[in-house]
Design a protein around this motif. Sequence first.
Motif, short mmCIF file in Angstrom:
data_model
loop_
_atom_site.label_atom_id
_atom_site.label_comp_id
_atom_site.label_asym_id
_atom_site.label_seq_id
_atom_site.Cartn_x
_atom_site.Cartn_y
_atom_site.Cartn_z
N LEU A 109 -7.83 3.87 4.32
CA LEU A 109 -6.99 2.53 4.65
C LEU A 109 -7.42 2.09 5.69
CD1 LEU A 109 -3.48 3.39 3.14
CD2 LEU A 109 -4.92 2.03 2.26
N ASP B 99 -0.68 3.94 -2.07
CA ASP B 99 -1.84 4.43 -1.39
C ASP B 99 -1.60 5.38 -0.26
OD1 ASP B 99 -3.52 3.30 -3.18
OD2 ASP B 99 -3.57 1.47 -2.27
N MET C 157 -3.43 -3.41 5.90
CA MET C 157 -4.08 -2.22 5.22
C MET C 157 -4.60 -1.52 6.37
SD MET C 157 -7.70 -1.71 2.91
CE MET C 157 -6.89 -2.62 1.33
N TYR D 147 0.69 -1.29 0.03
CA TYR D 147 -0.19 0.01 0.02
C TYR D 147 0.91 1.06 -0.05
CZ TYR D 147 -3.33 -3.61 1.60
OH TYR D 147 -4.18 -4.66 1.44
#
Length: 237
Positions: free
Chosen positions: A190, A35, A202, A32
């Motif tokens: 997230l 992100d 996450m 991630y």
Amino acid sequence: MTRKGLILACAALLISVAYSAHAGVWTAMGAYREDVVYLSIQHMQLVAISSSLALVVAIPLGIWMSRPAMYRFTQPILQLLNIGQAIPKLALLALAMSFVGLGAPSAIFGLWVATLLPVAVNTFEGLRAVPAHLVEAAEAMGMTRAQILWRVELPNALYVMFAGIRTALAINVGTAPLAFLVGGGGLGELIFTGIDLMEPGMLLAGAIPTALLAAAVDLLIGQVQFWLIPKGVNPLR
């Protein structure tokens, strides 16, 4: 956030990171990275906009309340600000959403309301705490009320005012993940998605950067407080 609170937060963060690494979750968080970068920028944009608006409103409001002629309005205004602080943040965001709609404006409004009280109260209390003999000496020198405010009262109140700003920004960074629930974006995307999907990687990919951002903002404002406030009125120097 005090120095002790910051140390405790960092210790909790290190424990969390160590546990994550032991559980193999730290590796999963690497998926991630992009992100995290994108949502961290979005997160800090929400914080920056809402905090700037809060400072623009709360500091002049605190100054206005500290004027002797306005004391009769102080308690009603503080009670009104307390209502905004007492309402659960999620309920506040939902209320904002009902008027503004989904998206960043609702999130910014909710964060703005949550940030007002500490800044306004500390500005008011800081100015009230300025020793009366300093104001009287300035009046004897022929200074106007505006000159007394800018040259005497505000410099002596800055330390207390910055304490309110640090508290407000810590609240803001920690509350901003809730913006995701009203379509405002940020690292809450997230966190809450990780909770829904039961994905610890996450979840921590949102939670750990949020904690780091809060600590970084507190450290930054602390440094500004240390260097900006003159030595004569700064107990840290």
